[in-house]
Design an enzyme around this catalytic site. Structure first.
Site, PDB file in Angstrom:
ATOM      1  N   GLY A  12      60.666  -1.683  54.836  1.00 51.48           N
ATOM      2  CA  GLY A  12      60.369  -1.376  54.505  1.00 51.48           C
ATOM      3  C   GLY A  12      58.827  -0.856  53.572  1.00 51.48           C
ATOM      4  O   GLY A  12      59.525  -2.033  52.671  1.00 51.48           O
ATOM      5  N   ASP A  13      57.916  -0.909  53.771  1.00 50.90           N
ATOM      6  CA  ASP A  13      56.435  -0.575  52.572  1.00 50.90           C
ATOM      7  C   ASP A  13      56.070  -2.020  52.197  1.00 50.90           C
ATOM      8  O   ASP A  13      55.940  -2.434  51.092  1.00 50.90           O
ATOM      9  CB  ASP A  13      57.308  -0.517  51.637  1.00 50.90           C
ATOM     10  CG  ASP A  13      57.869   1.369  51.278  1.00 50.90           C
ATOM     11  OD1 ASP A  13      56.740   2.631  52.412  1.00 50.90           O
ATOM     12  OD2 ASP A  13      58.298   2.085  50.961  1.00 50.90           O
ATOM     13  N   LYS A  16      52.415  -3.285  55.514  1.00 52.09           N
ATOM     14  CA  LYS A  16      51.989  -2.727  58.192  1.00 52.09           C
ATOM     15  C   LYS A  16      50.743  -2.896  58.162  1.00 52.09           C
ATOM     16  O   LYS A  16      49.667  -2.447  58.434  1.00 52.09           O
ATOM     17  CB  LYS A  16      53.514  -1.814  58.173  1.00 52.09           C
ATOM     18  CG  LYS A  16      54.944  -3.017  57.543  1.00 52.09           C
ATOM     19  CD  LYS A  16      55.483  -1.876  58.912  1.00 52.09           C
ATOM     20  CE  LYS A  16      56.279  -0.223  58.137  1.00 52.09           C
ATOM     21  NZ  LYS A  16      57.147  -0.771  56.844  1.00 52.09           N
ATOM     22  N   GLY A  17      51.011  -0.560  57.153  1.00 52.52           N
ATOM     23  CA  GLY A  17      49.437   0.380  57.393  1.00 52.52           C
ATOM     24  C   GLY A  17      48.253  -0.922  56.962  1.00 52.52           C
ATOM     25  O   GLY A  17      47.564  -1.265  57.381  1.00 52.52           O
ATOM     26  N   ASN A  38      58.630  10.500  57.568  1.00 56.55           N
ATOM     27  CA  ASN A  38      59.419   9.336  56.505  1.00 56.55           C
ATOM     28  C   ASN A  38      58.221   7.995  55.684  1.00 56.55           C
ATOM     29  O   ASN A  38      58.493   7.914  54.952  1.00 56.55           O
ATOM     30  CB  ASN A  38      60.512   9.020  56.860  1.00 56.55           C
ATOM     31  CG  ASN A  38      60.495   8.320  58.160  1.00 56.55           C
ATOM     32  OD1 ASN A  38      60.067   8.226  58.895  1.00 56.55           O
ATOM     33  ND2 ASN A  38      62.048   7.922  58.352  1.00 56.55           N
ATOM     34  N   HIS A  41      51.759   4.801  54.674  1.00 59.93           N
ATOM     35  CA  HIS A  41      51.562   3.937  54.904  1.00 59.93           C
ATOM     36  C   HIS A  41      49.503   4.010  54.777  1.00 59.93           C
ATOM     37  O   HIS A  41      49.397   4.603  54.640  1.00 59.93           O
ATOM     38  CB  HIS A  41      50.896   3.609  56.632  1.00 59.93           C
ATOM     39  CG  HIS A  41      52.798   3.041  57.343  1.00 59.93           C
ATOM     40  ND1 HIS A  41      52.286   2.882  58.622  1.00 59.93           N
ATOM     41  CD2 HIS A  41      54.003   3.394  57.352  1.00 59.93           C
ATOM     42  CE1 HIS A  41      53.467   2.733  59.267  1.00 59.93           C
ATOM     43  NE2 HIS A  41      54.696   3.050  58.217  1.00 59.93           N
ATOM     44  N   GLN A 226      58.162   1.834  58.762  1.00 60.24           N
ATOM     45  CA  GLN A 226      60.339   1.202  57.930  1.00 60.24           C
ATOM     46  C   GLN A 226      60.096   0.264  58.328  1.00 60.24           C
ATOM     47  O   GLN A 226      59.028  -0.659  58.396  1.00 60.24           O
ATOM     48  CB  GLN A 226      61.399   2.326  58.590  1.00 60.24           C
ATOM     49  CG  GLN A 226      61.621   3.507  58.124  1.00 60.24           C
ATOM     50  CD  GLN A 226      61.309   4.613  59.067  1.00 60.24           C
ATOM     51  OE1 GLN A 226      60.776   4.348  60.330  1.00 60.24           O
ATOM     52  NE2 GLN A 226      59.752   5.440  58.476  1.00 60.24           N
ATOM     53  N   PRO A 306      60.128   4.986  42.102  1.00 56.78           N
ATOM     54  CA  PRO A 306      60.397   4.624  42.085  1.00 56.78           C
ATOM     55  C   PRO A 306      61.039   3.414  42.984  1.00 56.78           C
ATOM     56  O   PRO A 306      61.923   3.969  42.936  1.00 56.78           O
ATOM     57  CB  PRO A 306      61.011   3.929  40.617  1.00 56.78           C
ATOM     58  CG  PRO A 306      61.428   5.756  40.196  1.00 56.78           C
ATOM     59  CD  PRO A 306      60.772   6.388  40.634  1.00 56.78           C
TER      60      PRO A 306
HETATM   61  P1  GDP Z   1      53.584   0.009  54.288  1.00 63.32           P
HETATM   62  O1  GDP Z   1      54.524   1.438  54.147  1.00 63.32           O
HETATM   63  O2  GDP Z   1      54.621  -0.598  55.165  1.00 63.32           O
HETATM   64  O3  GDP Z   1      52.298   0.562  55.341  1.00 63.32           O
HETATM   65  O4  GDP Z   1      53.850   0.443  53.092  1.00 63.32           O
HETATM   66  P2  GDP Z   1      52.822   1.391  51.617  1.00 63.32           P
HETATM   67  O5  GDP Z   1      51.455   1.293  52.476  1.00 63.32           O
HETATM   68  O6  GDP Z   1      53.649   2.313  51.722  1.00 63.32           O
HETATM   69  O7  GDP Z   1      52.800   0.342  50.902  1.00 63.32           O
HETATM   70  C1  GDP Z   1      52.086  -1.420  50.216  1.00 63.32           C
HETATM   71  C2  GDP Z   1      51.532  -1.519  48.985  1.00 63.32           C
HETATM   72  O8  GDP Z   1      51.547  -1.899  48.719  1.00 63.32           O
HETATM   73  C3  GDP Z   1      50.440   0.200  49.792  1.00 63.32           C
HETATM   74  O9  GDP Z   1      50.149   0.671  47.839  1.00 63.32           O
HETATM   75  C4  GDP Z   1      49.659  -0.658  49.170  1.00 63.32           C
HETATM   76  O10 GDP Z   1      47.591  -0.496  49.025  1.00 63.32           O
HETATM   77  C5  GDP Z   1      49.343  -2.526  48.438  1.00 63.32           C
HETATM   78  N1  GDP Z   1      49.024  -3.118  49.271  1.00 63.32           N
HETATM   79  C6  GDP Z   1      48.893  -3.977  50.299  1.00 63.32           C
HETATM   80  N2  GDP Z   1      48.862  -5.120  50.118  1.00 63.32           N
HETATM   81  C7  GDP Z   1      48.544  -5.325  49.226  1.00 63.32           C
HETATM   82  C8  GDP Z   1      48.622  -6.398  48.313  1.00 63.32           C
HETATM   83  O11 GDP Z   1      48.120  -7.912  48.978  1.00 63.32           O
HETATM   84  N3  GDP Z   1      48.514  -7.010  46.667  1.00 63.32           N
HETATM   85  C9  GDP Z   1      48.917  -5.821  45.931  1.00 63.32           C
HETATM   86  N4  GDP Z   1      48.294  -5.986  45.160  1.00 63.32           N
HETATM   87  N5  GDP Z   1      48.687  -4.191  46.683  1.00 63.32           N
HETATM   88  C10 GDP Z   1      49.205  -4.310  47.920  1.00 63.32           C
HETATM   89  P1  IMO Z   2      57.521   2.992  55.626  1.00 64.74           P
HETATM   90  O1  IMO Z   2      57.276   3.166  56.926  1.00 64.74           O
HETATM   91  C1  IMO Z   2      60.311   2.243  53.241  1.00 64.74           C
HETATM   92  C2  IMO Z   2      63.863   4.983  53.804  1.00 64.74           C
HETATM   93  C3  IMO Z   2      64.790   6.027  52.685  1.00 64.74           C
HETATM   94  C4  IMO Z   2      66.304   5.811  52.904  1.00 64.74           C
HETATM   95  C5  IMO Z   2      66.284   5.881  54.460  1.00 64.74           C
HETATM   96  C6  IMO Z   2      66.712   6.568  54.933  1.00 64.74           C
HETATM   97  O2  IMO Z   2      56.462   3.513  54.984  1.00 64.74           O
HETATM   98  O3  IMO Z   2      57.774   1.277  55.287  1.00 64.74           O
HETATM   99  P2  IMO Z   2      65.564   8.440  56.490  1.00 64.74           P
HETATM  100  O4  IMO Z   2      64.283   9.767  55.164  1.00 64.74           O
HETATM  101  O5  IMO Z   2      64.608   7.503  56.976  1.00 64.74           O
HETATM  102  O6  IMO Z   2      66.293   9.212  57.146  1.00 64.74           O
HETATM  103  O7  IMO Z   2      65.374   7.584  54.940  1.00 64.74           O
HETATM  104  O8  IMO Z   2      66.050   5.190  54.272  1.00 64.74           O
HETATM  105  N1  IMO Z   2      62.385   5.102  54.514  1.00 64.74           N
HETATM  106  C7  IMO Z   2      62.149   4.577  54.303  1.00 64.74           C
HETATM  107  N2  IMO Z   2      62.048   2.817  53.034  1.00 64.74           N
HETATM  108  N3  IMO Z   2      59.638   2.746  53.608  1.00 64.74           N
HETATM  109  C8  IMO Z   2      59.622   3.749  54.924  1.00 64.74           C
HETATM  110  O9  IMO Z   2      58.919   4.243  55.825  1.00 64.74           O
HETATM  111  C9  IMO Z   2      61.119   4.712  54.262  1.00 64.74           C
HETATM  112  N4  IMO Z   2      61.324   5.315  55.671  1.00 64.74           N
HETATM  113  C10 IMO Z   2      62.481   6.004  55.584  1.00 64.74           C
HETATM  114  O10 IMO Z   2      64.684   5.866  51.595  1.00 64.74           O
HETATM  115  O11 IMO Z   2      66.851   4.898  52.190  1.00 64.74           O
HETATM  116 MG    MG Z   3      55.402   3.178  53.045  1.00 67.92          MG
END
Ligand code: GDP
Ligand code: IMO
Ligand code: MG
Length: 426
Positions: A12-13, A16-17, A38, A41, A226, A306
């Site tokens: 996850g994270d 993708k957004g 959960n 993005h 995720q 964190p």
């Molecule tokens: P998602 O859940 O997959 O959409 O990702 P998140 O938004 O939770 O986490 C990605 C984080 O990285 C966000 O704070 C974005 O703004 C940031 N981000 C995306 N692409 C880049 C990149 O290429 N470099 C840096 N430094 N940050 C990025």
């Molecule tokens: P995005 O779409 C990262 C993790 C939680 C936990 C496990 C189960 O932003 O990538 P849940 O509440 O889904 O039952 O928790 O999955 N988790 C994620 N980790 N990015 C996410 O979403 C997550 N959604 C759930 O931290 O370990």
């Molecule tokens: Mg995320």
């Protein structure tokens, strides 16, 4: 691009957004098909940061349609709050947002049950987001205690269901946690009836809608939440989420057959992060891990926790890419590694003295593996202004080449900063 999917290849994270936002420009409809609030993005453009949790990221672009399909679990209050929050940032939300009448509804007892279950696991807690995701999906699979969005509009049977289910939940919760204050079924039913009324203009049969859109030649973009390693069937069970968060969930969650998808894009970070519990072979509990967390602002979008940080794990990501069947990869946050003297990629695991490229199916084996690293020189220079892969320092290109080679998938997008502009595409 006609029908495309964007799916996370790690835990996850993966950003993708950001990729969904960029690709929305070339599509008509963006579809969330699993998970719920959960997800978190993030999208950045024109100096503004947008955080989407349940709403499809495509909603940010004028003229595009966002669909929350049948496989998503929906907390109606969280959905309305998010709509207001995003509207306050100047985004129009009206007929451009559709919610499936088949989507299951998260109720207050789902959050209450999750809190009790997680507390009971003590040191082995999954570390969930406490949004009632897993408990709602459990009731969906169990059927007898489930309420779908469409049920909210059948007043008589809806009230009867809420009364019966809340009574059962109160009994269970009281038994598990003697201090538990019973929930009031009538108050819940009234509250959700009001929320349902506000949401009513958005509620449709999205499966029919998506098939009609395809027949009319519209282009769809599937937005995974995720990541592949958090998939309920194929991820690092039980430290996973409760839906098919690999590309396996697209068909079941949206009702659109997977063979309609023309391009599958897997998103991966240039390193690895994880939130919550579970084994993490390349985790760095040292100053390099902290450096990555600081430079990458690796704190959860949803819970602010964190994120655990570590080196790129090619074994785990290759497995994620295999299960999701991706054609190309989008490699994100490469800039975060720019100050390091050297960078490492886990190219194999050592499990009980045997070297393997296989991702273990059992969590205890995953906890035991030792990463075997390939060490590359760092590039030691700022890259967030670069817009062409060929302009990247040669050490950074060598790093990308190693990842593509180990995953067996070409890298078609490279991201060097959070902004839309900080992206290189073939
Ligand atoms: P998602 O859940 O997959 O959409 O990702 P998140 O938004 O939770 O986490 C990605 C984080 O990285 C966000 O704070 C974005 O703004 C940031 N981000 C995306 N692409 C880049 C990149 O290429 N470099 C840096 N430094 N940050 C990025
Ligand atoms: P995005 O779409 C990262 C993790 C939680 C936990 C496990 C189960 O932003 O990538 P849940 O509440 O889904 O039952 O928790 O999955 N988790 C994620 N980790 N990015 C996410 O979403 C997550 N959604 C759930 O931290 O370990
Ligand atoms: Mg995320």
């Amino acid at each position: 691009m006609a029908v495309t999917s964007v799916v996370g290849l790690q835990w996850g994270d993966e950003a993708k957004g950001k990729i969904v936002d960029i690709l929305t420009d070339h599509h008509d409809i963006v579809v969330r098909y699993q998970g719920g609030n959960n997800a978190g993005h993030t999208v950045c453009f024109n100096g503004v940061k947008y955080k989407l949790s349940l709403l499809p990221t495509g909603i940010l672009r004028p003229g595009k349609i966002g669909v929350i399909a049948a496989g998503v679990v929906v907390n109606p209050r969280a959905m309305l709050d998010e709509m207001e929050r995003v509207r306050a940032q100047g985004v129009e939300i009206g007929e451009n947002l559709l919610l499936s009448d088949r989507a299951h509804v998260i109720f207050p007892y789902h959050m209450a049950e999750e809190a009790v279950m997680e507390a009971a696991r003590k040191g082995e807690a999954i570390g969930t987001t406490m949004r009632g995701i897993g408990t709602c999906y459990r009731d969906k699979i169990g059927r007898s205690h489930a309420i779908r969005t469409g049920d909210l509009y059948h007043a008589a049977s809806y009230r009867k269901k809420v009364a019966e289910i809340t009574a059962t939940k109160n009994t269970i919760l009281k038994a598990l946690s003697p201090d538990f204050q019973p929930l009031d079924a009538n108050a819940i039913a009234d509250d959700y009836a009001k929320l349902a009324e506000t949401l009513a203009p958005h509620v449709v049969d999205t499966t029919r809608y998506l098939h009609q859109a395809l027949a009319a030649g519209k282009s769809l973009l599937f937005e995974g939440a995720q990541g592949s390693l958090l998939d309920i069937d194929h991820g690092s069970f039980p430290y996973v989420t409760s839906s098919n968060s690999s590309a396996c969930g697209i068909h079941s969650g949206s009702g659109v057959p997977e063979r309609r998808i023309e391009k599958m894009i897997g998103v991966a970070k240039a390193y690895t992060t994880r939130v919550g519990g579970g084994p993490f072979p390349t985790e760095l509990n040292n100053e390099i891990g902290q450096h990555i967390r600081d430079v990458g602002h690796e704190y959860g979008t949803v819970t602010g926790r964190p994120r655990r940080c570590g080196w790129f794990d090619a074994v785990a990501t290759r497995y994620g890419a295999m299960v999701s069947g991706v054609d190309t990869m989008s490699l994100m946050l490469l800039d975060v590694l720019s100050q390091l003297d050297e960078v490492k990629i886990c190219e194999a695991y050592d499990l009980s003295g045997e070297r393997t490229m296989n991702f273990p199916s059992h969590v205890e084996d995953l906890a035991e593996v030792q990463p075997v690293y390939r060490t590359l020189p760092g590039w030691k220079q700022e890259i967030s202004h670069i817009r062409k892969v060929s302009d990247l320092p040669k050490q950074a290109r060598a790093y990308l080449d190693s990842i593509a080679e180990l995953i067996g998938t070409p890298i078609s997008i490279v991201s060097v900063g959070p902004d839309r502009e900080q992206t290189m595409m073939d």
